[in-house]
Scaffold this motif. Structure first.
Motif, mmCIF file in Angstrom:
data_model
loop_
_atom_site.group_PDB
_atom_site.id
_atom_site.type_symbol
_atom_site.label_atom_id
_atom_site.label_comp_id
_atom_site.label_asym_id
_atom_site.label_seq_id
_atom_site.Cartn_x
_atom_site.Cartn_y
_atom_site.Cartn_z
ATOM 1 N N PHE A 57 30.123 -4.585 8.959
ATOM 2 C CA PHE A 57 30.966 -5.504 9.723
ATOM 3 C C PHE A 57 30.285 -5.678 11.074
ATOM 4 N N TRP A 172 40.943 -7.101 10.766
ATOM 5 C CA TRP A 172 40.524 -8.498 10.610
ATOM 6 C C TRP A 172 40.728 -8.917 9.157
ATOM 7 N N THR A 176 35.818 -16.550 3.870
ATOM 8 C CA THR A 176 34.649 -17.310 4.316
ATOM 9 C C THR A 176 33.846 -17.858 3.149
ATOM 10 N N TYR A 301 33.993 -10.343 16.420
ATOM 11 C CA TYR A 301 33.444 -10.364 15.059
ATOM 12 C C TYR A 301 33.548 -11.734 14.395
ATOM 13 N N TYR A 302 34.157 -12.691 15.059
ATOM 14 C CA TYR A 302 34.140 -14.069 14.564
ATOM 15 C C TYR A 302 32.699 -14.599 14.628
ATOM 16 N N TYR A 305 28.807 -11.192 10.706
ATOM 17 C CA TYR A 305 28.628 -11.166 9.256
ATOM 18 C C TYR A 305 29.187 -9.874 8.694
ATOM 19 N N LEU A 306 29.478 -9.883 7.384
ATOM 20 C CA LEU A 306 30.128 -8.730 6.777
ATOM 21 C C LEU A 306 29.881 -8.717 5.284
ATOM 22 N N ASN A 320 31.205 -14.552 9.026
ATOM 23 C CA ASN A 320 32.639 -14.344 9.219
ATOM 24 C C ASN A 320 33.323 -15.584 9.803
ATOM 25 N N CYS A 323 38.610 -16.808 9.842
ATOM 26 C CA CYS A 323 39.068 -15.427 9.961
ATOM 27 C C CYS A 323 40.116 -15.304 11.068
#
Length: 362
Positions: A57, A172, A176, A301-302, A305-306, A320, A323
């Motif tokens: 994350f 979160w 996506t 974290y918007y 990537y995850l 991400n 979200c």
């Protein structure tokens, strides 16, 4: 009697256990990684993932408050039948950081003024594209987040749907459509995704504007520059084609290239790829600086990537998008759009509202 997956997720949240739950696009099996606080690793550089395995994350931009996070699996499953062996009481919770307060949403008038300024700056300067985003807050209800997560997956089967609870990041959730990099047999896949319009449900044909086609071409050209830097000269493309996701549709081109080109330096490849022009802009350094100076909030974290990282040898990282961050009293939705010299401020405002509807629908 065994708990339902929704109830299990709510129990993990209630006890504040570190976990990541997800559904891959067009798949119905739940992926789940659960660990103790000691199973969480943080990184201050994107290229530190070589040789690691777990659930990643990562933020848009690494800061002391928003590091890149890797959750090592104390428990890992991609099969519903395995969930009966998971006991929430076996895990040690992590200490939740105090949230720095409610978000401060930008008004419509101020957002339109910012887009107008951005268009002028692009026309007069070196930028060719920059992504401008905003936060959209809603009061949190007592609805089960486990149920909401499963509803989101039902409404967005073509997306990577996830729910995480992690130190530094908090809670979160999102759906996506954009692949950053994923393994596909003996190949890796990455995707150029840009351009947005309202989804059509009646079989009507999609027509794309010059602005959308140009915006997507920026991303594709950037991908090829990264390929050149990693000596990738042979690849296969599919697209541009229309990808429907939630309430909107996008233009998408998929790139496939041999695994051996980046197998031992995949962390470095991802570090160079991220952030792509689809979430940052071009030239990348100038666009990144422009975002930091003009958005007036931290993306955290918007547009990071995850996803699973070398779990069972597979890699499946997504950007991400679509979200929301979930605090004790708010759902904070994030949405943005690619601004070019052809952008119309009112249409960009409408586009962010359309993108938010995917999450608002659940």
């Amino acid at each position: 009697m065994r708990n339902s997956p929704e109830t299990l997720i709510d129990q993990l949240l209630e006890k504040n256990i570190a976990f990541a739950a997800w559904f891959n696009p067009r798949e119905s099996q739940l992926g789940l990684v659960v660990g103790n606080a000691t199973d969480v690793k943080i990184y201050d550089q994107f290229d530190r993932l070589n040789g690691e395995a777990g659930f990643v994350f990562a933020p848009f931009s690494i800061t002391p408050e928003s590091p890149a996070i890797l959750l090592h699996p104390k428990f890992y499953s991609e099969d519903f039948s395995d969930l009966g062996s998971l006991n929430v009481e076996d895990f040690v919770p992590f200490q939740r950081e105090n949230h720095p307060g409610k978000c401060k949403p930008i008004s419509r008038e101020d957002y339109l003024a910012l887009i107008e300024k951005t268009v002028t700056d692009i026309r007069e300067g070196a930028l060719s594209k920059v992504i401008i985003s905003r936060q959209i807050p809603f009061a949190r209800t007592d609805t089960s987040l486990g149920n909401t997560f499963f509803q989101l997956q039902e409404k967005t089967p073509n997306a990577f749907t996830y729910l995480v609870n992690l130190p530094y990041a908090g809670i979160w959730m999102g759906a996506t459509p954009e692949v950053l990099v994923k393994s596909a047999g003996e190949r890796f896949e990455t995707v150029s995704l840009a351009g947005t319009q309202v989804r059509k449900y009646d079989g009507e044909e999609y027509y794309w504007s010059t602005k959308d086609i140009e915006e997507q071409a920026f991303v594709s050209r950037y991908m090829l520059d990264v390929f050149f830097n990693f000596d990738i000269h042979q690849y296969k493309t599919i697209g541009p084609e229309t990808l429907e996701s939630g309430k909107v549709a996008h233009l998408k081109t998929s790139f496939f290239f041999p695994k051996e080109k980046v197998e031992n330096q995949l962390g470095n490849f991802v570090a160079e790829l991220h952030p792509t022009p689809a979430v940052c802009g071009l030239p990348k350094d100038l666009a990144h600086q422009y975002i930091c100076e003009n958005e007036l909030y931290q993306r955290k974290y918007y547009t990071g990537y995850l996803g699973p990282w070398r779990l069972d040898g597979k890699v499946s990282l997504f950007v991400n998008l679509r979200c929301m961050e979930i605090t004790s009293d708010e759902y904070i939705l994030y949405a943005g759009g690619g601004i070019t010299a052809r952008s119309v401020p009112e249409k960009e405002w409408d586009e962010t509202n359309q993108k938010a509807k995917t999450l608002l629908s659940v």
